[in-house]
Scaffold this active site. Structure first.
Site, PDB file in Angstrom:
ATOM      1  N   ALA A 104       0.806  -1.234   0.000  1.00 56.69           N
ATOM      2  CA  ALA A 104       0.000   0.000   0.000  1.00 56.69           C
ATOM      3  C   ALA A 104       0.836   1.280   0.000  1.00 56.69           C
ATOM      4  O   ALA A 104       0.554   2.213  -0.768  1.00 56.69           O
ATOM      5  CB  ALA A 104      -0.928  -0.006   1.215  1.00 56.69           C
ATOM      6  N   CYS A 138      -4.225  -7.303   6.239  1.00 58.27           N
ATOM      7  CA  CYS A 138      -5.355  -7.212   7.176  1.00 58.27           C
ATOM      8  C   CYS A 138      -6.243  -8.452   7.090  1.00 58.27           C
ATOM      9  O   CYS A 138      -6.940  -8.789   8.041  1.00 58.27           O
ATOM     10  CB  CYS A 138      -6.193  -5.975   6.868  1.00 58.27           C
ATOM     11  N   ASP A 166       3.790   2.321   6.556  1.00 59.04           N
ATOM     12  CA  ASP A 166       4.269   1.920   7.881  1.00 59.04           C
ATOM     13  C   ASP A 166       5.684   2.411   8.197  1.00 59.04           C
ATOM     14  O   ASP A 166       6.101   2.391   9.355  1.00 59.04           O
ATOM     15  CB  ASP A 166       4.257   0.387   7.997  1.00 59.04           C
ATOM     16  N   ASN A 181      -2.456   3.863   2.658  1.00 58.77           N
ATOM     17  CA  ASN A 181      -3.088   4.169   1.368  1.00 58.77           C
ATOM     18  C   ASN A 181      -3.234   5.671   1.152  1.00 58.77           C
ATOM     19  O   ASN A 181      -2.966   6.187   0.065  1.00 58.77           O
ATOM     20  CB  ASN A 181      -4.461   3.491   1.287  1.00 58.77           C
TER      21      ASN A 181
HETATM   22  C1  LIG Z   1      -2.228  -9.421  10.406  1.00 57.66           C
HETATM   23  C2  LIG Z   1      -2.396  -7.967  10.088  1.00 57.66           C
HETATM   24  C3  LIG Z   1      -3.657  -7.396  10.167  1.00 57.66           C
HETATM   25  C4  LIG Z   1      -3.831  -6.038   9.891  1.00 57.66           C
HETATM   26  N1  LIG Z   1      -5.081  -5.512   9.975  1.00 57.66           N
HETATM   27  C5  LIG Z   1      -5.277  -4.196   9.662  1.00 57.66           C
HETATM   28  C6  LIG Z   1      -6.581  -3.644   9.677  1.00 57.66           C
HETATM   29  O1  LIG Z   1      -7.573  -4.344   9.953  1.00 57.66           O
HETATM   30  N2  LIG Z   1      -6.721  -2.318   9.372  1.00 57.66           N
HETATM   31  C7  LIG Z   1      -5.643  -1.534   9.044  1.00 57.66           C
HETATM   32  O2  LIG Z   1      -5.831  -0.340   8.761  1.00 57.66           O
HETATM   33  N3  LIG Z   1      -4.393  -2.053   9.008  1.00 57.66           N
HETATM   34  C8  LIG Z   1      -4.178  -3.359   9.311  1.00 57.66           C
HETATM   35  N4  LIG Z   1      -2.919  -3.886   9.246  1.00 57.66           N
HETATM   36  C9  LIG Z   1      -1.780  -3.013   8.896  1.00 57.66           C
HETATM   37  C10 LIG Z   1      -1.603  -2.895   7.379  1.00 57.66           C
HETATM   38  O3  LIG Z   1      -1.535  -4.158   6.806  1.00 57.66           O
HETATM   39  C11 LIG Z   1      -0.319  -2.119   7.120  1.00 57.66           C
HETATM   40  O4  LIG Z   1      -0.449  -0.857   7.711  1.00 57.66           O
HETATM   41  C12 LIG Z   1      -0.049  -1.963   5.623  1.00 57.66           C
HETATM   42  O5  LIG Z   1       0.193  -3.198   5.029  1.00 57.66           O
HETATM   43  C13 LIG Z   1       1.165  -1.061   5.432  1.00 57.66           C
HETATM   44  O6  LIG Z   1       1.517  -1.033   4.082  1.00 57.66           O
HETATM   45  P1  LIG Z   1       2.994  -0.608   3.677  1.00 57.66           P
HETATM   46  O7  LIG Z   1       3.057  -0.709   2.195  1.00 57.66           O
HETATM   47  O8  LIG Z   1       3.375   0.650   4.317  1.00 57.66           O
HETATM   48  O9  LIG Z   1       3.936  -1.713   4.340  1.00 57.66           O
HETATM   49  P2  LIG Z   1       4.096  -3.264   4.054  1.00 57.66           P
HETATM   50  O10 LIG Z   1       2.773  -3.909   3.893  1.00 57.66           O
HETATM   51  O11 LIG Z   1       5.010  -3.767   5.110  1.00 57.66           O
HETATM   52  O12 LIG Z   1       4.820  -3.317   2.632  1.00 57.66           O
HETATM   53  C14 LIG Z   1       6.137  -2.876   2.453  1.00 57.66           C
HETATM   54  C15 LIG Z   1       6.704  -3.622   1.256  1.00 57.66           C
HETATM   55  O13 LIG Z   1       8.014  -3.138   1.012  1.00 57.66           O
HETATM   56  C16 LIG Z   1       8.853  -4.217   0.675  1.00 57.66           C
HETATM   57  N5  LIG Z   1      10.233  -3.805   0.979  1.00 57.66           N
HETATM   58  C17 LIG Z   1      10.723  -3.442   2.197  1.00 57.66           C
HETATM   59  N6  LIG Z   1      12.010  -3.068   2.088  1.00 57.66           N
HETATM   60  C18 LIG Z   1      12.341  -3.197   0.785  1.00 57.66           C
HETATM   61  C19 LIG Z   1      13.547  -2.969   0.039  1.00 57.66           C
HETATM   62  N7  LIG Z   1      14.663  -2.518   0.638  1.00 57.66           N
HETATM   63  N8  LIG Z   1      13.523  -3.210  -1.283  1.00 57.66           N
HETATM   64  C20 LIG Z   1      12.404  -3.661  -1.911  1.00 57.66           C
HETATM   65  N9  LIG Z   1      11.256  -3.909  -1.260  1.00 57.66           N
HETATM   66  C21 LIG Z   1      11.226  -3.669   0.067  1.00 57.66           C
HETATM   67  C22 LIG Z   1       8.343  -5.343   1.532  1.00 57.66           C
HETATM   68  O14 LIG Z   1       8.696  -6.617   1.019  1.00 57.66           O
HETATM   69  C23 LIG Z   1       6.833  -5.110   1.504  1.00 57.66           C
HETATM   70  O15 LIG Z   1       6.195  -5.812   0.462  1.00 57.66           O
HETATM   71  C24 LIG Z   1      -2.713  -5.238   9.516  1.00 57.66           C
HETATM   72  C25 LIG Z   1      -1.441  -5.819   9.429  1.00 57.66           C
HETATM   73  C26 LIG Z   1      -1.285  -7.164   9.703  1.00 57.66           C
HETATM   74  C27 LIG Z   1       0.085  -7.767   9.604  1.00 57.66           C
END
Ligand SMILES: Cc1cc2nc3c(=O)[nH]c(=O)nc-3n(C[C@H](O)[C@H](O)[C@H](O)COP(=O)(O)OP(=O)(O)OC[C@H]3O[C@@H](n4cnc5c(N)ncnc54)[C@H](O)[C@@H]3O)c2cc1C
Length: 442
Positions: A12, A44, A277, A299
């Site tokens: 996201a 999630c 995150d 998002n």
């Molecule tokens: C079990 C669970 C339930 C959840 N439930 C909810 C909910 O109900 N409601 C809600 O709002 N939120 C929920 N969340 C939180 C939500 O999933 C996260 O806030 C969201 O996924 C964050 O997205 P992101 O892209 O910032 O991070 P991430 O999902 O961690 O994605 C980061 C991506 O970057 C990649 N990456 C990292 N470093 C590098 C690098 N150096 N080079 C290339 N790629 C890299 C990783 O592989 C990953 O795919 C939940 C999370 C979990 C684990």
């Protein structure tokens, strides 16, 4: 040379920016680096895939890498990891996992969406503990479940821990939820957390509080309160931002090591954005920086970053920590500040909790619900809400979040023209009853 926008991270925080950039800049090259096998998936949904409500697990993937390539002409490089960012040279050092080749990729602007990682306590036997963070983790959990385990221990009583405990009960496992704190989910005040605890116990979860885990043995989790039998152990003890890449590049870090961003999601370096995150947010009520790793926030931040990367102008005002969770047949939600957070932020606050029903009391299916409201004593300004109750209770938190965003006081929300018919609420919505009661305390 064609301008290149580089996105690090394929979930996201990185990918919600893509369509915003592409719509504004058909001409630029967009490259995404993702070190795993997945893009745009719903972490999630993992507890529900593990619990068996969502099947197959692939349904959690919102968009595949190929869909991004086809729809937005994005060069998505899977299993390619950004190892270092050189801000002066304007390039990233990339490692391709399969070939083990490393190469330099230049960029004009960059979005860091590296997300977070689950906290991994340094304990003997920690390698036995599974995580519930990625789709790979979810596949591992499902594989373990096919081995017919009988007992599960979930370490950590936050949102994820509670959802995982429920998932294991659905799978028929004797489940223990253990936390070192005196209450579950610290984003709630103790009185509301106690309701969550009772719901878990009523549904067969063995809740063990105030018990620090000291080791994970092959057949049990060792705690200050004794040994907890465990064929399966899952960790849910929090998320830390993946910000080492940003820090090593010299970008400023803030709360919990999250990347500091301005209102446009730009980091301390020009043309370098961060979202999701890994990034810091501003709390709309306290006015203080916070790190709230939520999909909703990721998002929105990424969309704003995408608009700015594409040459537009957008700002992300901040967060309220609005969150919602299902606990068996109960719903729980919160927004804004809890009592303790209000005190820590320096507010003189009053609070009250009212009991009501989800529908008119006489209408079939009406279930009990409680609303807690926290308001500023001197002005009546609303600071926070917590809701607990049956089906239909918790999404009321959204009207509370709107009120907090608008800076309403209790009187203004009390007078707001909310909808009413007996199948949906009592004539006075429970949220408004809470406002009416808190006004008496001012
Ligand atoms: C079990 C669970 C339930 C959840 N439930 C909810 C909910 O109900 N409601 C809600 O709002 N939120 C929920 N969340 C939180 C939500 O999933 C996260 O806030 C969201 O996924 C964050 O997205 P992101 O892209 O910032 O991070 P991430 O999902 O961690 O994605 C980061 C991506 O970057 C990649 N990456 C990292 N470093 C590098 C690098 N150096 N080079 C290339 N790629 C890299 C990783 O592989 C990953 O795919 C939940 C999370 C979990 C684990």
């Amino acid at each position: 040379m064609t301008e290149r926008i580089l996105v690090i991270g394929g979930d996201a925080g990185g990918m919600a920016a893509i369509s915003q950039v592409r719509n504004r800049r058909p001409d630029v090259e967009i490259v995404v680096l993702e070190r795993s096998d997945w893009t745009s998936y719903s972490a999630c949904g993992i507890p529900y895939a593990v619990g068996g409500e969502v099947d197959p697990i692939e349904r959690l993937q919102a968009r595949t890498p190929q869909q991004f390539r086809d729809r937005h002409r994005v060069d998505v490089r899977m299993r390619h990891e950004a190892m270092a960012i050189d801000l002066d040279g304007r390039f990233v050092e990339v490692r391709a996992h399969e070939s083990e080749r490393t190469y330099r990729l230049s960029f004009d602007q960059i979005l860091i969406g590296t997300g977070g990682s689950p906290v991994r306590p340094d304990l003997p036997g920690i390698d036995r503990a599974l995580r519930a963070h990625t789709l790979d983790d979810a596949h591992r959990l499902l594989a373990e479940l096919s081995g017919d385990p009988r007992t599960a221990v979930v370490v950590g009583g936050g949102f994820i821990g509670i959802e995982m405990a429920e998932a294991f009960v659905h799978r028929g496992l004797r489940t223990t939820l253990v936390d070192s704190g005196a209450q579950l989910i610290r984003a709630f005040d103790p009185d509301m957390a106690a309701r969550i605890e009772h719901t878990l116990r009523d549904n067969g979860v063995n809740v063990v509080l105030g018990a620090r885990v000291s080791a994970i043995d092959p057949d049990s989790v060792v705690t200050a309160a004794g040994r907890l039998p465990s064929d399966l152990v899952v960790l849910g003890v929090g998320t830390v931002p993946n910000s080492a890449l940003a820090a090593d590049a010299g970008l400023e870090l803030g709360v919990h090591g999250s990347v500091v961003v301005d209102r446009r999601q730009q980091t301390s370096a020009a043309g370098v954005f961060a979202a999701g995150d890994c990034a810091q947010s501003m709390h709309l009520v306290s006015g203080r920086p916070v790190h709230l790793p939520l999909g909703t926030v990721a998002n929105k931040q990424s969309r704003v970053a995408g608009i700015n990367l594409g040459g537009g102008y957008a700002t992300f005002p901040g967060v309220l920590g609005t969150a919602i969770v299902k606990v068996f047949n109960r719903e729980v939600a919160r927004t804004g500040l809890s009592e303790s957070e209000a005190a820590a932020a320096g507010f003189g606050a009053v609070s009250t909790t009212i009991e009501s029903t989800t529908r008119a009391g006489y209408y079939p299916g009406a279930e009990p619900m409680a609303v807690k409201v926290i308001a500023e004593r001197a002005t009546g300004r609303l600071l926070g809400f917590q809701i607990f109750g049956g089906v239909g209770a918790a999404k009321r938190i959204d009207s509370c979040a709107v009120a907090l965003t608008a800076g309403f006081d209790a009187e203004t929300l009390l007078q707001t023209d909310l909808a009413y018919a007996p199948p949906f609420s009592p004539a006075w919505d429970p949220v408004q009853v809470a406002c009416r009661e808190v006004l008496k305390l001012l």
